[in-house]
Write a protein that holds these residues in place. Structure first.
Motif, short mmCIF file in Angstrom:
data_model
loop_
_atom_site.label_atom_id
_atom_site.label_comp_id
_atom_site.label_asym_id
_atom_site.label_seq_id
_atom_site.Cartn_x
_atom_site.Cartn_y
_atom_site.Cartn_z
N ALA A 20 1.01 -1.09 -0.01
CA ALA A 20 -0.04 0.00 0.12
C ALA A 20 0.82 1.19 0.03
N LEU A 21 0.71 2.24 -0.92
CA LEU A 21 1.51 3.55 -0.97
C LEU A 21 0.40 4.57 -0.07
N LYS A 22 0.88 4.93 1.14
CA LYS A 22 0.27 5.89 1.77
C LYS A 22 0.79 7.32 1.45
N ASP A 23 2.11 7.66 1.45
CA ASP A 23 2.88 8.58 0.99
C ASP A 23 4.04 8.36 0.90
N ARG A 24 5.11 9.08 0.60
CA ARG A 24 6.49 8.93 -0.01
C ARG A 24 7.22 7.99 1.19
N GLU A 25 6.79 8.16 2.36
CA GLU A 25 7.50 7.45 3.46
C GLU A 25 6.95 6.37 4.04
N SER A 26 5.67 6.23 3.77
CA SER A 26 4.89 5.08 4.43
C SER A 26 4.65 4.06 3.18
N PHE A 27 4.56 2.89 3.20
CA PHE A 27 4.39 1.93 2.14
C PHE A 27 4.14 0.72 2.97
N PRO A 28 3.37 0.48 3.68
CA PRO A 28 3.02 -0.91 4.67
C PRO A 28 2.82 -2.24 3.71
N LEU A 29 3.47 -3.17 4.02
CA LEU A 29 3.26 -4.40 3.41
C LEU A 29 2.50 -5.36 4.05
N LEU A 30 1.53 -6.20 3.49
CA LEU A 30 0.88 -7.14 4.20
C LEU A 30 1.14 -8.57 3.35
N PHE A 31 1.61 -9.37 4.44
CA PHE A 31 2.10 -10.67 3.65
C PHE A 31 0.96 -11.66 3.94
N TYR A 32 0.79 -12.65 3.01
CA TYR A 32 0.09 -13.75 3.03
C TYR A 32 0.83 -15.09 2.94
N ARG A 33 1.37 -15.56 3.63
CA ARG A 33 2.26 -16.62 3.65
C ARG A 33 1.86 -17.90 4.41
N ARG A 34 0.93 -18.04 5.06
CA ARG A 34 0.43 -19.24 5.84
C ARG A 34 0.68 -20.49 4.92
N ASP A 35 1.33 -21.39 5.23
CA ASP A 35 1.24 -22.85 4.27
C ASP A 35 1.52 -22.33 2.86
N CYS A 36 2.34 -21.51 2.49
CA CYS A 36 2.41 -21.28 1.13
C CYS A 36 3.39 -22.38 0.57
N ALA A 37 3.20 -22.64 -0.67
CA ALA A 37 3.97 -23.53 -1.45
C ALA A 37 5.40 -23.58 -1.50
N ASP A 38 6.15 -22.29 -1.36
CA ASP A 38 7.45 -22.41 -1.15
C ASP A 38 8.04 -22.75 0.01
N MET A 39 7.21 -22.66 0.97
CA MET A 39 7.87 -23.20 2.36
C MET A 39 7.51 -24.59 2.69
N ALA A 40 7.15 -25.36 1.38
CA ALA A 40 6.98 -26.94 1.54
C ALA A 40 8.35 -27.53 0.60
N ILE A 41 9.46 -26.68 0.33
CA ILE A 41 10.38 -27.14 -0.56
C ILE A 41 11.13 -28.58 0.11
N ASP A 42 11.10 -29.54 -0.49
CA ASP A 42 11.58 -30.72 -0.21
C ASP A 42 13.04 -31.03 -0.45
N ALA A 43 13.91 -31.28 0.63
CA ALA A 43 15.33 -31.17 0.19
C ALA A 43 15.29 -32.63 -0.56
N ASP A 44 14.74 -33.75 -0.51
CA ASP A 44 14.99 -35.09 -1.25
C ASP A 44 14.61 -34.76 -2.61
N ALA A 45 14.05 -33.91 -3.11
CA ALA A 45 13.63 -33.69 -4.56
C ALA A 45 14.59 -32.89 -5.23
N ILE A 46 15.48 -32.39 -4.18
CA ILE A 46 16.62 -31.73 -4.92
C ILE A 46 17.53 -32.66 -5.57
N ASP A 47 18.04 -32.11 -6.92
CA ASP A 47 18.97 -32.96 -7.52
C ASP A 47 20.17 -32.28 -7.68
#
Length: 115
Positions: A20-47
């Motif tokens: 969100a852009l409030k002004d030149r100094e304020s730009f709050p971020l809102l993260f939605y990362r609950r149970d997201c796919a990139d946090m399930a990367i499997d070490a066993d699948a890395i080649d």
């Protein structure tokens, strides 16, 4: 770009951030990362052979915040070191994504890397 080693997870969503852009100094971020796919990367699948063909490997600090993704990062970094692939760390430390500062401070995520 070769995406043949891309891991997918049909049960998880892609992480999302809203800016969100409030002004030149304020730009709050809102993260939605609950149970997201990139946090399930499997070490066993890395080649390691796939990593050997790369010129560089980029790891994000966010993936050092959980044991599962930290193991995957370690395996990828070890393979990169073994094959002489350049390793890059995008620290990207955002306390809101770690849930608590304790994991970030309590134990080293990775040993020091060399070029």
């Amino acid at each position: 770009m070769d995406t043949s080693a891309l891991q997918t997870d049909p049960e998880r969503h892609t992480g999302l951030v809203l800016l969100a852009l409030k002004d030149r100094e304020s730009f709050p971020l809102l993260f939605y990362r609950r149970d997201c796919a990139d946090m399930a990367i499997d070490a066993d699948a890395i080649d390691p052979e796939f990593i050997a063909r790369a010129k560089a490997l980029v790891i994000t600090g966010t993936h050092l915040s959980t044991d599962t993704t930290r193991r995957a990062c370690r395996k990828a970094l070890d393979a990169a070191a073994h094959y002489g692939v350049k390793r890059v760390l995008d620290i990207d430390y955002r306390p809101v994504l770690w849930g608590s500062p304790i994991p970030a401070m309590a134990k080293p995520a990775l040993s020091p890397m060399t070029r």
